[in-house]
Design a protein around this motif. Structure first.
Motif, PDB file in Angstrom:
ATOM      1  N   SER A 529       0.819  -1.212   0.000  1.00  0.00           N
ATOM      2  CA  SER A 529       0.000   0.000   0.000  1.00  0.00           C
ATOM      3  C   SER A 529       0.854   1.263   0.000  1.00  0.00           C
ATOM      4  O   SER A 529       0.368   2.349  -0.322  1.00  0.00           O
ATOM      5  N   TYR A 530       2.144   1.150   0.371  1.00  0.00           N
ATOM      6  CA  TYR A 530       3.041   2.297   0.317  1.00  0.00           C
ATOM      7  C   TYR A 530       3.762   2.392  -1.029  1.00  0.00           C
ATOM      8  O   TYR A 530       4.256   3.455  -1.398  1.00  0.00           O
ATOM      9  N   ILE A 531       3.840   1.259  -1.718  1.00  0.00           N
ATOM     10  CA  ILE A 531       4.590   1.225  -2.975  1.00  0.00           C
ATOM     11  C   ILE A 531       3.750   1.707  -4.148  1.00  0.00           C
ATOM     12  O   ILE A 531       4.208   2.504  -4.973  1.00  0.00           O
ATOM     13  N   TRP A 532       2.492   1.249  -4.226  1.00  0.00           N
ATOM     14  CA  TRP A 532       1.749   1.492  -5.467  1.00  0.00           C
ATOM     15  C   TRP A 532       1.499   2.964  -5.771  1.00  0.00           C
ATOM     16  O   TRP A 532       1.464   3.344  -6.952  1.00  0.00           O
ATOM     17  N   PRO A 533       1.333   3.859  -4.767  1.00  0.00           N
ATOM     18  CA  PRO A 533       1.134   5.271  -5.151  1.00  0.00           C
ATOM     19  C   PRO A 533       2.312   5.863  -5.906  1.00  0.00           C
ATOM     20  O   PRO A 533       2.173   6.868  -6.607  1.00  0.00           O
ATOM     21  N   LEU A 534       3.493   5.250  -5.750  1.00  0.00           N
ATOM     22  CA  LEU A 534       4.676   5.762  -6.431  1.00  0.00           C
ATOM     23  C   LEU A 534       4.788   5.282  -7.867  1.00  0.00           C
ATOM     24  O   LEU A 534       5.455   5.913  -8.688  1.00  0.00           O
ATOM     25  N   ASP A 684      -2.310  10.723   6.302  1.00  0.00           N
ATOM     26  CA  ASP A 684      -2.050   9.810   7.421  1.00  0.00           C
ATOM     27  C   ASP A 684      -0.537   9.758   7.669  1.00  0.00           C
ATOM     28  O   ASP A 684       0.238   9.412   6.773  1.00  0.00           O
ATOM     29  N   PRO A 685      -0.049  10.094   8.897  1.00  0.00           N
ATOM     30  CA  PRO A 685       1.408  10.102   9.159  1.00  0.00           C
ATOM     31  C   PRO A 685       2.076   8.758   8.873  1.00  0.00           C
ATOM     32  O   PRO A 685       3.216   8.723   8.389  1.00  0.00           O
ATOM     33  N   ARG A 686       1.377   7.662   9.164  1.00  0.00           N
ATOM     34  CA  ARG A 686       1.957   6.347   8.882  1.00  0.00           C
ATOM     35  C   ARG A 686       2.185   6.171   7.379  1.00  0.00           C
ATOM     36  O   ARG A 686       3.177   5.587   6.950  1.00  0.00           O
ATOM     37  N   ARG A 687       1.228   6.685   6.619  1.00  0.00           N
ATOM     38  CA  ARG A 687       1.381   6.559   5.168  1.00  0.00           C
ATOM     39  C   ARG A 687       2.512   7.446   4.671  1.00  0.00           C
ATOM     40  O   ARG A 687       3.245   7.077   3.756  1.00  0.00           O
ATOM     41  N   GLY A 690       5.755   5.464   5.543  1.00  0.00           N
ATOM     42  CA  GLY A 690       5.929   4.268   4.712  1.00  0.00           C
ATOM     43  C   GLY A 690       6.218   4.616   3.270  1.00  0.00           C
ATOM     44  O   GLY A 690       7.085   4.009   2.621  1.00  0.00           O
ATOM     45  N   THR A 691       5.513   5.620   2.738  1.00  0.00           N
ATOM     46  CA  THR A 691       5.730   6.014   1.348  1.00  0.00           C
ATOM     47  C   THR A 691       7.098   6.664   1.177  1.00  0.00           C
ATOM     48  O   THR A 691       7.745   6.505   0.139  1.00  0.00           O
ATOM     49  N   ALA A 692       7.550   7.398   2.193  1.00  0.00           N
ATOM     50  CA  ALA A 692       8.889   7.999   2.123  1.00  0.00           C
ATOM     51  C   ALA A 692       9.957   6.921   2.014  1.00  0.00           C
ATOM     52  O   ALA A 692      10.903   7.025   1.210  1.00  0.00           O
ATOM     53  N   LEU A 693       9.827   5.865   2.817  1.00  0.00           N
ATOM     54  CA  LEU A 693      10.796   4.779   2.751  1.00  0.00           C
ATOM     55  C   LEU A 693      10.728   4.077   1.388  1.00  0.00           C
ATOM     56  O   LEU A 693      11.763   3.756   0.781  1.00  0.00           O
TER      57      LEU A 693
END
Length: 713
Positions: A529-534, A684-687, A690-693
């Motif tokens: 869920s953190y990878i696909w937006p990129l 969402d801070p968690r998102r 996760g997306t930053a990583l």
């Protein structure tokens, strides 16, 4: 119809031989639905008698020994059609087509199906008056026909593009072949043939080349002879090419001229002219390879006979050949009139026995899967029903749709195949055929696909050897029989209305040549869920609604648009982006189908994402697409390096601009999807973390792939 309510289908040809494609259709149509009969110009066959009357198939003979008999032949045929209550007359070749068209008009109740079994012969006739005359007659025949059946994509395109025949009137149906015919002769029979031809008496048993066909200029024998001369001129002390000998099987008006040519080229001792033979199948079985240098052809029967017998084949790229042969996979294709290419191909096969075995084995598998009676007959049956206005009935009975082929390239997709097949079979509108193209799997994908497809003749699996997705799609489309091609990927699961939605959008406007569907990422892993937006674009608005794409994972394209765009690039990645550009540049007319959705599984871990990004990065650089992706990443890091340098030299607080800029990148990436997922999801801070990583992993994969490309060059 007959007294049992079956549809009466009669075939009309000059002559019909046992086991030729007409005989195969006549004998094997579904007897619960159709009853068949034949009309010929003579009762005798020129190779093997089909003995129709002994098989309970009525045969009617028209006595046409002179051109002045044509009018009488029309009247007699019309009488047969009325008396026998024939529903469909299927004619074969030019003059039967002309006579049949006139007779159907007289009979008044029979539908006409034209079998177009020649390619460019009329366009090549000498004399503009003669050529125009025959073309005008053919144009009239085409207008009167209810359906036109062609055996190759080249002939179909010629009718549509050059002669203006409506595309929805033309059915591409290859010839049907009966496996019973292609039993290898016994060892004793091969030995007898060898003795008869003097092969076993030669000091050194040669590599034997066979070519079969009428001896006239259109068959291209002179280019084969020139190729043999080039090979004969090699260094006599070289062992590069073993001794060659060629069997020229057939007779015709150019026999004396070709014999004289062989002498003038100094290769007469390398060639045996067998004359007309009724045992051509046995002679092909005797040969080590078959070479067909024909200049034009509709659909070469010798090509199929050689492939069915497992013989490696060198064939000119004429009508029908590219539909069946994939170059260097199940045969070798060369340009017409090119003796140098012929010589190179013959040399390649002559020196490499393993290659001969490999190509021959794949050739046999190709025709067994694609051209057997069981695979082809349903297509003929649909043609006859469509000619009577019963196409809707065919779709309900066979659970297939109007002409759509689904092409899917795969490579090492064993895990994904069962779900993919289930999704295809669950479609509300099933494709007419499904072609799975294996691009060199090493995990058993090919055999697994064959096993999954074995229960349905609409499914075919093509072994493309080592092939990129771009090349795999091209190969699949070349094998496809239909004018519309649907595409997705093995890692995708089409929703039930996927193909129906694509097809509905395509038929809404006759000018449409490309339909783009949509796809939805499935983020089932911890990191997915953190990878696909990129890596997935956001949805965007089209005249038909919101879609994500366009993507080759969900699209429908006409064969003519694919051809005009110059096919897919032979790339592992980015082939769809370049293809879309080519489509637009070629003038394709786009439509969009928001309901045509496939579910796409995002990478499930950061490591999988890194590997995928690294691979795609390398291939994008190889394709010259750095400007779309890589340069932007470089600018981001160049900015960070510059800010770091300024902080060290001028003022330390400026260093905070680096993380601020990076967070801005993350927010921007998420904000693109705010319409899809909502503002709360985006912030969402968690998102964000996760997306930053995941973004750092993306950048690492980008640079790693770029370095891989630089190292390989």
């Amino acid at each position: 119809m007959d007294r049992d309510g079956r549809i009466r289908v009669f075939h009309f040809a000059d002559t019909i031989n046992r086991f030729d494609f007409i005989d195969n259709v006549v004998r094997h149509l579904d007897c619960d639905v159709f009853s068949t009969g034949v009309v010929t110009f003579g009762r005798e066959a020129n190779i093997a008698s089909p003995r129709f009357t002994e098989s309970g198939i009525p045969q009617f003979v028209l006595d046409v020994s002179r051109k002045t008999d044509l009018a009488r032949a029309v009247r007699e045929l019309a009488t047969v059609l009325r008396r026998e209550q024939v529903d469909v007359l299927h004619t074969h070749h030019y003059f039967p087509g002309a006579i049949g068209a006139a007779a159907v008009q007289l009979a008044g109740t029979t539908r006409l199906v034209i079998g177009r079994h020649y390619s460019e012969e009329i366009h090549l006739l000498p004399g503009i008056i003669r050529r125009t005359f025959f073309l005008q007659i053919e144009s009239a025949i085409n207008r009167l026909a209810d359906r036109i059946v062609v055996p190759s994509a080249m002939i179909r395109d010629m009718l549509i593009d050059r002669q203006g025949v409506p595309a929805d009137k033309v059915d591409l149906v290859p010839y049907a072949f009966d496996p019973v015919k292609y039993r290898l002769p016994s060892v004793g029979r091969i030995a007898c043939l060898s003795r008869e031809l003097g092969i076993d008496r030669q000091e050194q048993i040669p590599v034997l080349i066979g070519t079969v066909g009428r001896l006239n200029s259109g068959k291209g024998h002179r280019y084969l002879f020139e190729a043999l001369r080039k090979l004969h001129d090699r260094d006599p002390h070289s062992d590069r090419v073993p001794r060659l000998h060629c069997l020229v099987v057939g007779d015709g008006p150019d026999r004396a001229q070709l014999q004289s040519l062989s002498k003038s080229l100094g290769i007469a001792d390398l060639i045996t002219f067998t004359g007309w033979r009724t045992d051509a199948i046995d002679l092909i079985a005797l040969c080590d390879m078959v070479v067909q240098p024909t200049l034009y052809e509709a659909f070469s029967q010798t090509m199929i006979e050689a492939m069915w017998l497992g013989k490696p084949l060198v064939m000119t790229r004429v009508s029908g050949a590219p539909d069946i042969i994939t170059d260097n996979l199940n045969g070798i294709l060369v340009p017409p009139k090119d003796s140098l290419s012929l010589a190179s191909a013959i040399e390649q096969l002559a020196v490499d026995k393993d290659l001969r075995v490999t190509l021959g084995t794949r050739a046999r598998s190709t025709v067994q899967e694609r051209l057997s009676i069981d695979a082809i007959l349903p297509s003929y049956e649909r043609v006859y029903l469509k000619s009577l206005g019963l196409a809707a009935r065919v779709r309900r009975d066979s659970d297939s749709v109007a002409p759509v082929s689904l092409v899917i390239p795969v490579r090492n997709e064993t895990r994904a195949l069962p779900g993919l097949f289930t999704a295809i079979r669950s479609q509300t509108l099933h494709p007419d055929e499904v072609i799975i193209v294996d691009g060199g799997s090493t995990d058993g994908t090919y055999q697994h696909a064959v096993d999954l497809a074995s229960s349905d003749s609409r499914y075919r699996v093509v072994d493309a050897g080592p092939a990129s997705p771009g090349r795999g799609r091209n190969i699949g489309i070349e094998h496809a029989r239909n004018p519309w091609i649907a595409m997705t990927d093995a890692g995708c699961i089409p929703r039930p209305r996927w193909l129906e939605a694509l097809r509905t959008a395509a038929t809404a406007n006759p000018k449409i040549t490309v339909v783009a569907g949509s796809y939805e990422p499935i983020a089932s892993g911890v990191w997915a869920s953190y990878i696909w937006p990129l890596i997935a674009p956001p949805t965007h608005n089209t005249p038909n609604g919101w879609i994500r794409g366009p993507s080759v994972a969900s699209m429908l394209v006409s064969r003519s648009a694919w051809r005009a765009a110059g096919r897919f690039p032979d790339l592992r990645a980015a082939e769809d982006l370049l293809f879309f550009e080519r489509l637009t540049a070629s003038g394709a007319n786009w439509s969009f189908a928001p309901e045509a959705v496939v579910e796409w599984e995002a990478p499930q871990s950061l490591l999988a994402h890194f590997r995928r990004t690294r691979l795609y990065s390398r291939i994008n650089v190889e394709a010259g697409l750095q400007g779309r992706w890589h340069y932007g990443v470089v600018r981001q890091y160049a900015f960070g390096l510059m800010m770091g340098s300024v902080a060290l030299l001028v003022d330390g607080w400026i260093i905070w601009l680096i993380p601020i800029a990076f967070v801005a990148r993350v927010v921007k990436a998420l904000a693109r999807h705010r319409r899809d997922m909502g503002l709360i999801w985006t912030l969402d801070p968690r998102r964000l973390f996760g997306t930053a990583l995941a973004l750092l992993v993306t950048d690492a994969g980008t640079f790693a792939g770029w370095i891989d490309h630089l190292r390989s060059n």
